[in-house]
Each structure stands twice: as structure tokens, then as C-alpha cells.
Design an enzyme around this catalytic site. Sequence first.
Site, PDB file in Angstrom:
ATOM      1  CG  ASP A 254      40.039  34.532  42.368  1.00 41.64           C
ATOM      2  OD1 ASP A 254      40.661  34.279  41.322  1.00 41.64           O
ATOM      3  OD2 ASP A 254      40.554  34.443  43.496  1.00 41.64           O
ATOM      4  CG  PHE A 255      40.480  33.501  36.721  1.00 43.28           C
ATOM      5  CD1 PHE A 255      40.189  34.833  36.921  1.00 43.28           C
ATOM      6  CD2 PHE A 255      41.263  33.156  35.639  1.00 43.28           C
ATOM      7  CE1 PHE A 255      40.659  35.808  36.062  1.00 43.28           C
ATOM      8  CE2 PHE A 255      41.753  34.116  34.765  1.00 43.28           C
ATOM      9  CZ  PHE A 255      41.446  35.445  34.973  1.00 43.28           C
TER      10      PHE A 255
END
Length: 706
Positions: A254-255
Site C-alpha cells: 500500500d502507498f
Amino acid sequence: MKDPTSAAENGIAPEGTPTDDEIRAKVERLLSELTLKDKIQMMSGDGSLWKDGPRMLRAYNMRPIPAGAGIHPHIPGLRFTDGPRGVVMNHATCFPVSMARGASWDIDLEERIGEVMGVEARALGANFFAGVCVNLLRHPAWGRAQETYGEDPHHLGEMGAALVRGVQRHVMACVKHFACNSIENARFKVDVQVEERSLREVYLPHFKRCVDEGVAAVMSAYNKVNGEWCSQNAHLLREILKGEWGFKGFVISDFVFGVHDGERAALSGLDIEMPFTEHYGKKLHRSVGRGTVPESVIDEAVARILTQQLRFMELEKKSHPDERCVACEAHTALAREAAGKSIVLLKNDPPPGRSAPLLPLDPDASKRILLIGELARVENTGDRGSSEVRAPYVVTLRDGFQAAQQRLGFDLEFVDGADIDRAARCARQADVCAIVVGYTHKDEGEYIEQLWLRKGGDRDSLRLKEHDEALIRAVSAANASTVVVMIGGSAVITESWRDSVPAILMAWYPGMEGGNALADVLFGITNPSAKLPCVFPKSEAQLPHFDKDADSIVYDSYHGYRLMDREREQPAFAFGFGLSYTTFQYSDLKLDRTVIAGDGNLEVSIQVSNTGSRAGEEVVQLYVGCEEPGVDRPVKELKGFSKVALEPGQRRVVKFEVPAMSLATYNPDESSWSIEEGVYRVYAGGSSREEDLSSARFRIVGGGNN
């Protein structure tokens, strides 16, 4: 015995792709041509946190986010776009949110939506769509509930697999967030404690269904599971996903805050750090140099990335969708169809003094219609975090009513409802009142907090705002012919006002064509066919514990209808419940046998008839439970569903196949799945409510372990 969550062979390739042997040969050749620096560069997003981070905050993902681009002339790299209510880039088609589409229970529709998303991603320059969100809705206060399909693993898996199939006719798809991600505010710190059996039976099957469908990638979650961050959780990534399930794709983080320790993440099976290089890059290169990360780990990650890129390169060669297709008439028409099939009719009684239900509205009998509520004129398509789709236009609910007014000729008045007394006075002069209430991105969604802005996050309450509830009570007291339309991402508690109105609709966040779709439903152009993908409780006491600021929380096997069944609680509206403007009758439940072996299959059939005067669609649901289980298990679990369209008077026999292995439970002591001998009960009908289900018994003999 195979894992009971299997539904298809792993690694199904899109039509026209090279053979596995051809891909392997190309991967080996490319690996030999890449330096260690090249390979590690492929394992991160290409941007810089300091250069690209502020731009991403201002306008997230307006263009594809690259990873591994320009390294080799025969390696395209990844060009990422987010989802899941459409392609986030530019001005794409904005569909209803996933929870709304989950309410459609329409596999074919979701596959068609996926195909549009894939085409638009390609047209806008992406080759990788990370919009298949199948996180299980454990509690409806979760701020990002709108991004997933519902509370049940089987339903989640089938809807997610349908989206994968559609998207991957054009681009790579990514399923997220792996795993146990269903608290928003505490997502960067919370440690989800979950026993292995609950993990396997409740929180992972829907991910495996998408893996079995051939999904190209999996995104790890921010949170911890049993003490370890998901991005470096070897049990999840190496042992289960890549080992037991045989996943052939790649894993991305995830970012920004998704990776904590680059070495541990790489060793545990995280293939790409997104969207910037923070913990990989030079740090990972040094780890290889000192021998703490074997180069074979790098080669494995890059081989996975290359394999999927080569799988899909043929699609890019064969078709070149034009950007003019983005949000074109055909695509926006599908958005309108999806919205119409997602709106749930929760209540439809006759107003006092009338024999017929309030809906659908008859414009000849209801000449004066009062539309009430600020949300009726707000462009309200949901969360404005990473899932925001910047549609070229949005039809508000007021717009939809005005368009219907032009066609049908009734008088329309609008009041925003801020002044409750004024709304009640206007209501006395109307034939029908429609109140629009609920939430916006400010109330729920991805939790975003900056110096100048705070929005989204988990809900503090499942009730409507006090003003909205007071408005409903005042207007309905002034005019008994009142319909309430609710906007939101998941369940709403309606106890303080539900009995005061004859009609209630749940419209979710209905997308760019939502206003037209709602008008279609209210005036009977569209016959509602949606069913709830999650329980709407009477009170939060009927739900599992939820703490949006938790450092640690325990997830067990019981939530939603499973918890209601165990506790013998009656919700306000049950899982799988939804009304229609016609009526359906179930009969003739049959099993093809009453005894099956542990490796056998049971065929179940039931007849459904349209006994009303309108054509309609019905979602036929199949549940199975074990009558006297030797281990704790739910009273019943969803094992199949089918949406059927019937003309008035038409009947159809709907068939389901239930493999005995789909009823297995996980034995953590032996790390295996086992089928319990004994008596089971099949339930089939129109919702999970006992009164809506027919049932029959069968027995499994000769159970065992795999």
C-alpha cells in the site's frame, strides 16, 4: 483434498497471451540481461516522495503512476491507476461504489463494469488497475466500507472475481488490501489479533477466490496481523499466498506508509514498494551486497513482475482503445444501469388510508412532489481519498427529479431542509414528499488529515445526524406519503424514525448517473432488485466490538448475519433482504441426494415464480449449516446465489452445486481442512431471514482431512 476455497485453476491467462513456456523463456532471458541495479529498480515506484508526494496530495493519480519504466526496451513497466468505483485518472466513468454494486448481487453486471474500467484504464495510459477491493466488512462503522462489496466471504469472492475477469480482458488487476483491513483511522498502527481458523475461514477465502481467477497482483495492507506488518508478514505472503495458494503474480505495498523494513519485506515476499523508493532502492542493494538479502529473492520478485507484464503485453498489441471511449454514452449508460440495480427497497407500505404501497410513484396521482434535503443537490459520489473518480459530470438526485418532471409532467418543489418547520409546512401542501438524507466524504471514507483539512475516517455512529432524524419525523408527521432515500457507504440504524414513514430506499453512493437511476426506481421505470450485502442492525449492541483508535483488536468468526444467527437477534433489515415492485414465491426445494461423500457434490434446486404484475429480478440465495457440529461454526453460511429475471407469471428452476469440500473447516493443529461427518441443512430463498427460506437436510459420510 484441495483447499475448499478453490474455485478455478490458478493463473488463468487472458485470451491470446503467450504460453507459459514462452513466458518463462522470455523472463529468463530478460533476467540475464538486467543488472542488479536494474532489477532492484523494478521493485519500486519510480517517483520521489519529496518531488511527487505534494503533487499526489493535490491531485492523486491524475496520470498513471509508473514503476519500473524505461529500464529495458522490452519491459513496459507498470503504469498504475487506482479504483474501485472507476478509473481514478483524468475524468473517467464514475460507477456506484463497490458496496452499492455488491447490493446488486449481479455477477454479469460486475464483469461488464470491470471490462469498462479496463478499457478506460488502457485508453488513459495505464496497464495496471488496483481497484479490486474485497476486504470483509466486519463492522459497518468502517470508513472505507463503501470500497468493498459486503460482509460475506463467498459474496465478496464472487463479486471480486467478476471484476477481475472484466478488468483483465484489458489490463492487469490488483486485489487489495491483504489482509484483515477493516478499520480506517487506526490503519497505520492497529494489530489485528486473529486465530488461524478464523483467518482461513472468514478473512482470506475471498482473496483466494480472486487469486484462483488469475489476478495479476495483490496489495498488502497497512495494518499488522498477529504482531507483524502485512507488508512483511511471511505467513501471509510467503506461506499462504505464494506457497499454499500457488499465487503466480506479484505483491505490491500500500502507498507511502505501507513498508516499514525493506529487508524483512523483501524476504517475506513483498515484490514492489509503491509508489516511491524509500526502503528498497539503494538500501535493498546494500542488503544484497552484505548478504542479508540473497540475490535469489530479488530474482524471484522480478520474475513475478515480468511474468505478469508479459502475460498482458499481447493485449496492448491487439487493441488500442481511444480516449474518446472514456465516459462515453455506452459507459455512462452502464453506470446508470448499475445504480438502478444497486438501490435497495427496504420498506414499501401503503400510507394511511391507501391500499397500495407508496412506491412506485404515480405522477398522475401525485401531481405535487416535494424534494427535501441538501444532499439532493450535492454531487455526492463518495469518498474523496484514493478512490475518488473525477467524473466529467454528476447527475444529482435533484437533477434526476427535474429530468423526470420533464418526461412525466408533475410539479416539483425543492427545499433544503435546513429549516425543519418550513419543510414541514411545505410538506402539508404536497401529495408526496421525498427526503434525501445521509452522509458525504466528510463523514466517512479514507481518513485524510492535513494541517488545513480533515475528512473521512470511521463513523462515530451508525445513526443519521440528529437534524436528519428530526427532519424525517417532522415531515412524515405533516405528510404521511413520505419516502426516505438514504445515502451512505454501509448500514444505517433507522429505529428512531423507521415506523413513521411508509417507504425507505438505500441508494448508497450511486455514481455519476445516480440521480437518474433513483428517479427511474421511484417512478417505476426500473423495478428495484437489489439486496443488502450487509446487515442493517437495530442497534450497535448487535454488532462486534469496534474501536476506530485501537492499537490492538481481536477479530473472530462472528459478525453480521453470522453473529445475528448465533445470538438469535433480529436486525432491522437482514443480510440479503430487499423488496421489489413485484412478488416472488419459492417452492419445490429439491436435493439430488440425501447422502454424499466427503469428496462428493450436492445438487440443489428450487423453483422461483414471479407472482406479481411486473417483470422483475430476484436474487436466489443458498445457505448451508451443520446441525450438530463437533466444532463451533455458524448456524448457516452463504454458499451460492443467482440473480434471475422473470416476467409476470413466469417461473424458473434455479440450480446450485455444493461441493462437500466447500463445507470444510480449518484445523489449525494439523494445518489442514477437514470435512465433518453429520447432518447438514440447506436453506434457499430470498434473504437470510428464517421466514424467507425453505430448508432440507442431507448427510455427509466419510469426511476427512486434506
